[in-house]
Design an enzyme around this catalytic site. Sequence first.
Site, PDB file in Angstrom:
ATOM      1  N   THR A  35      -3.298   2.421   3.028  1.00  0.00           N
ATOM      2  CA  THR A  35      -4.150   3.401   2.370  1.00  0.00           C
ATOM      3  C   THR A  35      -5.596   3.011   2.597  1.00  0.00           C
ATOM      4  O   THR A  35      -5.912   1.826   2.486  1.00  0.00           O
ATOM      5  CB  THR A  35      -3.843   3.394   0.857  1.00  0.00           C
ATOM      6  OG1 THR A  35      -2.427   3.564   0.691  1.00  0.00           O
ATOM      7  CG2 THR A  35      -4.602   4.483   0.123  1.00  0.00           C
ATOM      8  N   GLU A  68      -0.720  -5.170  10.576  1.00  0.00           N
ATOM      9  CA  GLU A  68      -1.924  -4.805  11.307  1.00  0.00           C
ATOM     10  C   GLU A  68      -2.228  -5.850  12.373  1.00  0.00           C
ATOM     11  O   GLU A  68      -2.747  -5.530  13.441  1.00  0.00           O
ATOM     12  CB  GLU A  68      -3.112  -4.665  10.368  1.00  0.00           C
ATOM     13  CG  GLU A  68      -3.041  -3.454   9.457  1.00  0.00           C
ATOM     14  CD  GLU A  68      -2.309  -3.709   8.158  1.00  0.00           C
ATOM     15  OE1 GLU A  68      -1.698  -4.806   8.011  1.00  0.00           O
ATOM     16  OE2 GLU A  68      -2.341  -2.835   7.271  1.00  0.00           O
ATOM     17  N   ARG A 118     -12.464   0.793   3.221  1.00  0.00           N
ATOM     18  CA  ARG A 118     -11.888   0.582   1.885  1.00  0.00           C
ATOM     19  C   ARG A 118     -12.276  -0.779   1.352  1.00  0.00           C
ATOM     20  O   ARG A 118     -12.451  -1.740   2.096  1.00  0.00           O
ATOM     21  CB  ARG A 118     -10.365   0.710   1.983  1.00  0.00           C
ATOM     22  CG  ARG A 118      -9.623   0.152   0.783  1.00  0.00           C
ATOM     23  CD  ARG A 118      -8.110   0.297   0.921  1.00  0.00           C
ATOM     24  NE  ARG A 118      -7.444  -0.689   0.072  1.00  0.00           N
ATOM     25  CZ  ARG A 118      -6.137  -0.878   0.016  1.00  0.00           C
ATOM     26  NH1 ARG A 118      -5.327  -0.130   0.747  1.00  0.00           N
ATOM     27  NH2 ARG A 118      -5.626  -1.798  -0.775  1.00  0.00           N
ATOM     28  N   ASN A1023       5.411   2.780  -1.161  1.00  0.00           N
ATOM     29  CA  ASN A1023       4.109   2.961  -1.792  1.00  0.00           C
ATOM     30  C   ASN A1023       3.148   3.767  -0.925  1.00  0.00           C
ATOM     31  O   ASN A1023       2.372   4.563  -1.426  1.00  0.00           O
ATOM     32  CB  ASN A1023       3.503   1.598  -2.123  1.00  0.00           C
ATOM     33  CG  ASN A1023       2.334   1.713  -3.067  1.00  0.00           C
ATOM     34  OD1 ASN A1023       2.411   2.412  -4.076  1.00  0.00           O
ATOM     35  ND2 ASN A1023       1.241   1.047  -2.737  1.00  0.00           N
TER      36      ASN A1023
END
Lengths: 1216, 338
Positions: A35, A68, A118, A1023
């Site tokens: 996210t 990642e 973020r 999630n």
Amino acid sequence: MATRNARNMTTIDGNEATASVAYRLTETIVIYPITPSSNMGELADEWASRGRHNIWGIAPDVVEMQSEAGAIGSVHGALQAGSLSTTFTASQGLLLMIPNLYKIAGELTPFVIHVAARTLATHALSIFGDHSDVMACRQTGVAMLASASVQEAHDMATISHAATFHARLPIMHFFDGFRTSHEVSKIEELTDDDLRQMIDEEKIAEHRRRALTPDAPVLRGTAQNPDTFFQAREAANGFYDACPQIVQTAMDRFAGLTGRQYKLFDYSGAPDAERVIIIMGSGAQTCDDTAAALAAKGEKVGVVTVRLYRPFAAEAFISTLPTTVKKISVLDRTKEPGAVGEPLYQDVLAAIHESAAAGTLPFAVPAIVGGRYGLSSKEFTPAMVKAVFDNLSADKSRNHFTVGITDDVTHLSLPVDESFDIEPKDVVRAVFFGLGADGTVGANKNSIKIIGEDTPNYAQGYFVYDSKKSGAMTISHLRFGPKPIRQPYLIKQAEFVACHHWPFLDQLDVLAYTKPGGVLLLNAPFEAGEVWDQLPRQVQQTIIERKLRVFVIDAYTVAGATGMGRRINTIMQTCFFAISGVLPREEAIEQIKKAISKTYGKKGADVVRRNCEAVDQTLANMHQIDVPAQATAARERASIFSDLAPDFVKRVTGVMASGNGDLLPVSAFPIDGTWPTATSQWEKRGIAMEIPIWEPELCIQCNKCALVCPHAAIRAKVFNGEAPAGAPDAFTTAAYKAPDFKGLKYRIQVAPEDCTGCNLCVNICPAKDKSNARRKAINMAPLTEHRQVERENYRYFLDIPDVDRSKIIRVDVKGSQLMLPLFEYSGACAGCGETPYIKLMTQLFGDRALIANATGCSSIYGGNLPTTPYCVNAEGRGPAWCNSLFEDNAEFGLGMRLAVDHMTAQARQLLVRLAPQVGDELTSALLDGGDHEAASNNGDGHPDQKLAEQRQRVLALRGKLKGIDSLEARRLTLLADYLVKKSVWLFGGDGWAYDIGYGGLDHVMSMRRNINILVMDTEVYSNTGGQASKATPLGASAKFATSGKTTQKKDLGLMAMSYGHVYVASIAMGASDAQTVKAFLEAESYPGPSLIIAYSHCIAHGYDLAMGMDQQRRAVACGIWPLYRYDPRRAEQGLPPLQLDARPPKVPVSEYLGNETRFRMVEKIDPDRFKRLAIESQRQALQRVALYQQLAQLAVPTDPKLEAEPAKAAVAADNN
Amino acid sequence: MLEMTYMGFTLPNPLIVGASPMVRDLDMVKRLEDGGAAMIVFHSLFEEQLLAEEIATARAMDLPADSSPEALTYFPAFSDFQIGPHEYLEQLRRVKEVVDIPVIGSLNGVTEGGWLRYARLMQDAGADGLELNIYDMPAATDRPAAEVEATTLQLVRKVRDELTIPLAVKLSPFYTALPNFASQLADAGADAIVLFNRFYQPDIDVEALEVRRLQLSDSSELLLRLHWIAMLHGRVNADLAVTGGVHTAIDVLKSVMAGASGVQLVSALLRHGPTLLLVIQQQLVRWLEEHEYQTLVQARGSMSLLHCPDPHAYQRANYMQMLESWRGAEPHEMQFAP
């Protein structure tokens, strides 16, 4: 110059705007969900699975990795081998990529990474937006280009991909997470031709020629020594010098194509500005517009928007500033504690002072201050921008300030005049309060598309969600108007406010968002004539004061009548269009129906029909109500937050829960991220429509309802009939039947306002009325009818002391549920399959547990503020919980174990030394009592009995230590509690255990430390929205495995078993609750690493979770999910360590698959493929069971010569 | 020797594969044809089930969407993800491709629109005929029998108007005046009447206090069918077929003698596989030869109400007599030579 291409206007969010370009300009896309960037990867995957082409006429390869770090590694490889590659990420994910970013830049490789910027986790995790992640990469050597809006994200993505091939520097294109990534906006979409005209094929050819190939081999990635590294590093300087001009050239070329001219630094505001703000990202628009408004009033203010941040083109920057500048305020959306100032501030400072020193600065050195704003998507409004300009007007401007918060501790914040407003008059604003599951956000996205695409208006939508997964509130902010919408901040006052869920009127100040003379639309579960009298007094008053026009509709009734259940989105959407008049009614209705058709088209004609019918029924059921001149209600707005909460919780948590967290000053907060536990109990949400009601005469007292409850909202208690006084009349009880507490009273009690109405308890209840088999020992009944009575009952129930847990004879399903849950009322989804396991763990061991929780669903419902579910027992003991990261949870948990072990060892050592003073008897009892394992499961006394005794001894020891005046005694006082065994748990989902955290998990399992690992396996990244993991089963559709996963689920349990010393259990509560409880007890008692893999049904499986436990039973019955326990202790006894706990498969796998949308989707798309996958799945299930059956026969041969060497020696040897 | 006409088709024998999951397996379909199946009836497309699936899927995908900032959806976005009858129709097309025998679609609808839409889709998909599987659950206490019948008749007329392919109507045994109703169905356009579907027969699990699904049939269920086929044969203007309880060649013979042109087999095929078809054919041929019949058609309706030697046997007047005869002697068992 090229001709202008015909382009569409499209209404999309920043992620899609970016992905649309990235996809079309690359060949290999390697991703990992995080996210708020996940959607970019998902879109790329979706397009690739549909075969959509890039500009070279072929679909890119889209691959998901395990982390990642893995994604960027693969990107690096793809680039080296000559491909055009991209990836998308954010936050912690970007941090994991940093090592490779250095490499890719060091090798001068053309590449674009798109980042939805973020917040980085520090004292807390935050999924929201700021620049802390991208700022952590400014030293890697990548070029950095910032976008400030959805259109810019689309444009800058293009410019990045075009420029990187010329510059030979990788470019990080970034934009603000959520604010830009998730804002839906009407933009001009670039065509494939546009993109082609931006790309220089010759430069791509050069990249190809540099590819590693055996046909012309070269070597890269060498190791260099002191003699050469330094010089070689400096050899790349020219590329950094040239990069800004290359980017500017690409921008100019882009302007020629589209008419949108960007500069490395763009200036706006008064040409003769004296006060200038320097900013980067979405806040720039707010600054631009505010400066324009102030400049229009004659203020000499301006704004420089930073677009190319690295390489920082100092000359271009200085030439952008008006020569009239006297004062500069640099705004950073990040915090660099301990630095002279934040990064952009330092860059500006250095650039100007260097220029001044060189004598090239075309104006006198201005005063420069820096400040922070907008961390974690904190609102950044025109009023704040004005405050920043005002600060520059002051004689002594505050430096290193903050804006947007109240800092009453270090006093750095600027005062803000909240009444300052520059919202354009020609923009219409609408705010909608929806319930997560009612579809409000989806409908609003449709509305924006309708307005954006069927009217000349521009439109913007931004959506705010709360942190709960069940009964979540959504607030939609919609703007539309004739000019592009440039307000990247929330609406404060709207012409139209709709409240789609009646209880919200009590829970928060919905009417604060209304503008005088505006419209209020209410979904009211009453007749129109009754609505006014049902409103709380404050709401009535505001309606009167602000002269609001009030429209009402009983949308749930309309939805019910048309078979829509609780889905009221299209009904409320129709009301919005009808009242707002943004489109003629008929046209609006036609467009709504078209959108419904588009959404559901192939998914079902009947769903379309029902929705359309609901739309048609709407207008007849919507009424404008007469507003009396006086407020008449006696009722005040009722808080859902308890007055009984402790002071801090009321002062801080309560304010957050009521939606006013923004108002809390710095002094209100813990300084280090430490929060009290046990706060979910103070928030009584009452979100269930129906709650379970107990029928004592039918109940067989099995306690299964309590076991399966995901929210600890149904509980069992045994108590002495005489003890409680003042029982409510409705507090019925039954005589307890089991021998341990025979004769005592028994009750099953619902927590009416904490229940989510998921139905799991009723479905699991085995007791049926002999005269009416539909009636069970618990039955769902309307909350409204039972709320008051059960609230009283529950309050009384909680006051009754829990039974002495050491007296529970058998710690089985029934016995375990007489223990107090230390995990309650979490925000997990209604019917969650994970939380019953967590709750069970806390019942058994919670009062001595430390929990390391991997990031994911369990860390969100476990630790997302405002209120959190881990709680304490009557003695104040309960789980201590912490989340480190997603990837490192095993290591993090191991660290906890190391600490506990060492402190225990120290305590024991100190105790031995102090034995003469403490007394030999107590000392040896304490030393022997620390390990209660031997007693745990052999019927040799109750484990809790031993624990209680040891705690008594520790108490006695503390008493003795008080009388001993020595350093050692004081040290032992601190450590004495470690003489009581602690239980260390590692919680996480399959994304952690199978993928990103597997390396660490594997390592900690390879050691012999006593850790307990609970993997809540939902077989998907739950999630972040259902991306495939290595736990995703064969044949299931998930994001990145759209057409059905073709490989079988990784057998994590078997891998763990291969160590031989790891306790492993595969459990599914719905299939065998007894085995579940047994596995927890065994895992905890096993003095080495234990792994429990728990089948956890999930909304991402796609069926009514009320049936979750039945589906678990099916998973086991068909062999897809074997139940077993592998206990290394059995090997020591010459027994096969593996025990199978399920009968051989007796139903076909297809019976299990057919119930879940994730499998059915595959069948619907390609029945043949599904059939093949189902057969393969069946084959593999049988194969796996057969393998386990053989292993279960396999006793480990024992060598008598080695018998003398007990395993404990090995444990000791490994403990250093 | 075993030829029979049914629904306008000339069939090599009366053995029809009744509505069952067997058609889902193309290989099985081929084996059924090879075994001598004269016709294949698809399992029923249940409109109710399609609707339920649609709603359930939409809910499963919609409800969690757009309610958490971290996950806007939980499933991949599919443009080619279809819910509805397309799987069924696709399978119908495939079956048509692999066999030469007539393939009949079967439909169980709940709404008038649904019946017509799906009937048309089946015809378009290549069905050679359509069987309407009437399951009008008369649960309402205020709905008279006449209305139940009228609704069905109206439906048959509409479907007849919509389609060009032959139409069969499959009924439950629970009609008060079946011969009259059957005649009206024939007049409304039914080419065949199929007796009976096995709805309304759920079982009860006394331990779990649950209602269980229907089990496979056995020969005992045949008697009810024989009775009503015999009652209708030659008296309604439609072909007749038996479904339910046909397991042996003798069951087939009984059915044909009662008046059936077709017999549908399901449970027996599920138990014994497609080779049963060959066995039954051989046994039929042998029986006919042994009993000196030239063709099976000769026997059709020979024991119907119209033609049986003792029509009273089908009527209530004979009730006492039958009971007594049953008490007095062992029932005559027809046996095949080993």
